[in-house]
Motif scaffolding. Structure first.
Motif, PDB file in Angstrom:
ATOM      1  N   HIS A 185      20.286  10.207  20.602  1.00 19.78           N
ATOM      2  CA  HIS A 185      21.373  11.178  20.546  1.00 19.78           C
ATOM      3  C   HIS A 185      22.587  10.666  21.311  1.00 19.78           C
ATOM      4  N   ASP A 186      22.367  10.130  22.507  1.00 20.14           N
ATOM      5  CA  ASP A 186      23.486   9.633  23.315  1.00 20.14           C
ATOM      6  C   ASP A 186      24.199   8.470  22.641  1.00 20.14           C
ATOM      7  N   LEU A 187      23.439   7.622  21.985  1.00 20.47           N
ATOM      8  CA  LEU A 187      24.040   6.452  21.347  1.00 20.47           C
ATOM      9  C   LEU A 187      25.013   6.842  20.232  1.00 20.47           C
ATOM     10  N   ASP A 188      24.839   8.034  19.677  1.00 18.39           N
ATOM     11  CA  ASP A 188      25.741   8.530  18.629  1.00 18.39           C
ATOM     12  C   ASP A 188      26.979   9.213  19.190  1.00 18.39           C
ATOM     13  N   GLN A 189      27.054   9.369  20.515  1.00 19.41           N
ATOM     14  CA  GLN A 189      28.170  10.078  21.143  1.00 19.41           C
ATOM     15  C   GLN A 189      29.214   9.086  21.662  1.00 19.41           C
ATOM     16  N   PRO A 190      30.445   9.550  21.855  1.00 18.98           N
ATOM     17  CA  PRO A 190      31.491   8.642  22.343  1.00 18.98           C
ATOM     18  C   PRO A 190      31.156   7.989  23.679  1.00 18.98           C
ATOM     19  N   TRP A 191      30.372   8.691  24.528  1.00 18.03           N
ATOM     20  CA  TRP A 191      30.061   8.141  25.855  1.00 18.03           C
ATOM     21  C   TRP A 191      28.909   7.147  25.829  1.00 18.03           C
ATOM     22  N   GLY A 192      28.134   7.136  24.749  1.00 17.75           N
ATOM     23  CA  GLY A 192      27.064   6.163  24.615  1.00 17.75           C
ATOM     24  C   GLY A 192      25.849   6.459  25.479  1.00 17.75           C
ATOM     25  N   GLY A 193      24.861   5.595  25.393  1.00 16.51           N
ATOM     26  CA  GLY A 193      23.617   5.776  26.135  1.00 16.51           C
ATOM     27  C   GLY A 193      23.663   5.102  27.497  1.00 16.51           C
ATOM     28  N   ASP A 194      22.771   5.551  28.367  1.00 13.88           N
ATOM     29  CA  ASP A 194      22.655   4.972  29.704  1.00 13.88           C
ATOM     30  C   ASP A 194      21.424   4.074  29.748  1.00 13.88           C
ATOM     31  N   ASP A 195      21.280   3.351  30.834  1.00 11.53           N
ATOM     32  CA  ASP A 195      20.114   2.512  31.074  1.00 11.53           C
ATOM     33  C   ASP A 195      18.984   3.413  31.570  1.00 11.53           C
ATOM     34  N   LEU A 196      17.971   3.652  30.735  1.00 11.20           N
ATOM     35  CA  LEU A 196      16.911   4.586  31.106  1.00 11.20           C
ATOM     36  C   LEU A 196      16.099   4.094  32.297  1.00 11.20           C
ATOM     37  N   ASP A 197      15.972   2.794  32.447  1.00 10.90           N
ATOM     38  CA  ASP A 197      15.273   2.268  33.628  1.00 10.90           C
ATOM     39  C   ASP A 197      16.030   2.635  34.901  1.00 10.90           C
ATOM     40  N   ALA A 198      17.349   2.578  34.835  1.00 14.24           N
ATOM     41  CA  ALA A 198      18.163   2.959  35.996  1.00 14.24           C
ATOM     42  C   ALA A 198      18.059   4.460  36.251  1.00 14.24           C
ATOM     43  N   VAL A 199      17.980   5.240  35.185  1.00 10.48           N
ATOM     44  CA  VAL A 199      17.825   6.691  35.324  1.00 10.48           C
ATOM     45  C   VAL A 199      16.530   7.020  36.056  1.00 10.48           C
ATOM     46  N   THR A 200      15.420   6.476  35.576  1.00 15.85           N
ATOM     47  CA  THR A 200      14.130   6.790  36.194  1.00 15.85           C
ATOM     48  C   THR A 200      14.009   6.184  37.581  1.00 15.85           C
ATOM     49  N   SER A 201      14.598   5.014  37.794  1.00 12.16           N
ATOM     50  CA  SER A 201      14.563   4.399  39.122  1.00 12.16           C
ATOM     51  C   SER A 201      15.319   5.252  40.126  1.00 12.16           C
ATOM     52  N   GLY A 202      16.476   5.779  39.711  1.00 10.19           N
ATOM     53  CA  GLY A 202      17.246   6.636  40.604  1.00 10.19           C
ATOM     54  C   GLY A 202      16.494   7.894  40.982  1.00 10.19           C
ATOM     55  N   LEU A 203      15.765   8.454  40.037  1.00 10.87           N
ATOM     56  CA  LEU A 203      14.985   9.658  40.328  1.00 10.87           C
ATOM     57  C   LEU A 203      13.794   9.352  41.230  1.00 10.87           C
ATOM     58  N   ARG A 204      13.162   8.226  41.014  1.00 13.51           N
ATOM     59  CA  ARG A 204      12.024   7.867  41.877  1.00 13.51           C
ATOM     60  C   ARG A 204      12.457   7.696  43.325  1.00 13.51           C
ATOM     61  N   ASP A 205      13.687   7.254  43.520  1.00  8.54           N
ATOM     62  CA  ASP A 205      14.198   7.102  44.878  1.00  8.54           C
ATOM     63  C   ASP A 205      14.327   8.443  45.605  1.00  8.54           C
ATOM     64  N   GLU A 206      14.381   9.542  44.833  1.00  7.00           N
ATOM     65  CA  GLU A 206      14.541  10.877  45.420  1.00  7.00           C
ATOM     66  C   GLU A 206      13.210  11.575  45.680  1.00  7.00           C
ATOM     67  N   LEU A 207      12.113  11.039  45.154  1.00  7.33           N
ATOM     68  CA  LEU A 207      10.814  11.695  45.305  1.00  7.33           C
ATOM     69  C   LEU A 207      10.383  11.740  46.762  1.00  7.33           C
ATOM     70  N   VAL A 208       9.667  12.792  47.103  1.00  2.00           N
ATOM     71  CA  VAL A 208       9.219  13.016  48.479  1.00  2.00           C
ATOM     72  C   VAL A 208       7.707  12.907  48.547  1.00  2.00           C
ATOM     73  N   GLY A 209       7.220  12.162  49.528  1.00  2.00           N
ATOM     74  CA  GLY A 209       5.778  12.096  49.766  1.00  2.00           C
ATOM     75  C   GLY A 209       5.006  11.554  48.578  1.00  2.00           C
ATOM     76  N   VAL A 210       4.004  12.314  48.118  1.00  2.00           N
ATOM     77  CA  VAL A 210       3.137  11.859  47.033  1.00  2.00           C
ATOM     78  C   VAL A 210       3.633  12.333  45.672  1.00  2.00           C
ATOM     79  N   ALA A 211       4.808  12.916  45.609  1.00  6.55           N
ATOM     80  CA  ALA A 211       5.347  13.382  44.331  1.00  6.55           C
ATOM     81  C   ALA A 211       5.517  12.217  43.361  1.00  6.55           C
ATOM     82  N   ARG A 212       5.365  12.512  42.078  1.00  5.87           N
ATOM     83  CA  ARG A 212       5.415  11.471  41.053  1.00  5.87           C
ATOM     84  C   ARG A 212       6.453  11.808  39.988  1.00  5.87           C
TER      85      ARG A 212
END
Length: 274
Positions: free
Chosen positions: A50-77
């Motif tokens: 869906h994003d690839l069809d938009q003017p703003w384009g798609g993001d790097d999904l690995d960077a998306v998930t990596s950024g979220l993992r950096d926010e996890l607390v304790g044993v959260a997954r």
């Protein structure tokens, strides 16, 4: 997953599904970051096509998930899943993936939406209307149904839908989108009344105009004069940022919001529509 919540980490031991998490400039990413920071484990859904069809384009999904993992607390997954929510089976599959990964899901945030392919009344057709209904409204209802079916009545059941302020003023040129979001806003009291008996609290959030990257694009139909006019409608002197609605949504996911039920909440920074 049985650790009781603490005031500083109220979502420790709880699991949240957040849909529409595919861009670091998006509201879904900001919501997921907030929930992770409160201690939650996450399942995030994305549909990069869906994003690839938009003017703003798609993001790097690995960077998306990596950024979220950096926010996890304790044993959260964190678990991520690709799904096209226009598919009638996709909503059930997304929730099932959360149950498979964690055993139980406590929070559902339906942030996803279809963008583009819309028009004014004279430009739309049945295909346009159906496409927005399928993604924005139908899948949200099916996600909520599947979430409620797996919820066992424990404390902390929360669902948040997203609307777009279509009840506050016109959204010219976005008839299909506004119709699909209006359906959700109109259904909030009914569905909330059904869910609260299951120990689930439902509310909806209208984030107002938020710059998720589209305002940064150099497009012919978005002149400096037009942007300045819209900007002047914000008494705080800026457009909304993704973290602005994310703060409210994160609060709604906690026990602090337990007495707010069946509401459509507007978080628009005082945006003037006149």
């Amino acid at each position: 997953m049985s650790t009781p919540p603490s005031p500083s980490l109220p979502l420790v031991g709880r699991v949240a599904i957040v849909t529409g998490v595919s861009r670091r400039q998006g509201i879904g990413y900001a919501v997921a970051r907030r929930l992770a920071g409160l201690g939650a484990s996450l399942l995030v859904q994305h549909h990069r096509a869906h994003d690839l069809d938009q003017p703003w384009g798609g993001d790097d999904l690995d960077a998306v998930t990596s950024g979220l993992r950096d926010e996890l607390v304790g044993v959260a997954r964190l678990v991520d899943v690709a799904a096209d929510l226009a598919d009638p089976q996709a909503a059930e599959d997304v929730v099932a993936r959360g149950v498979e990964a964690y055993g139980h899901v406590d929070v559902l945030v339906c942030n996803h939406a279809r963008s583009g392919g819309d028009g004014d009344l004279m430009a739309i057709d049945a295909t346009t209307l159906d496409g927005h209904w399928q993604v924005n409204a139908r899948s949200t209802l099916l996600l909520t149904k599947s979430f409620a079916e797996q919820h066992d009545g424990r404390a902390g059941g929360r669902v948040v839908w997203m609307t777009s302020g279509q009840q506050l003023g016109p959204m010219r040129g976005e008839v299909a989108y506004a119709a699909s979001k209006a359906a959700l806003a109109g259904l909030v009291p009914t569905v909330a009344d059904e869910l609260v008996e299951r120990g689930i609290v439902l509310n909806a959030v209208n984030p107002g105009p938020v710059n998720t990257g589209y305002l940064d694009l150099d497009t012919a139909d978005r002149s400096e004069e037009t942007l300045a006019k819209v900007l002047a409608s914000f008494p705080l002197g800026r457009f909304g940022e993704p973290d602005d609605p994310a703060r409210l949504i994160a609060w709604l996911a906690t026990d602090e919001s337990r007495w707010v039920v069946g509401q459509v909440l507007n978080t628009e920074g005082g945006f003037r529509r006149w």
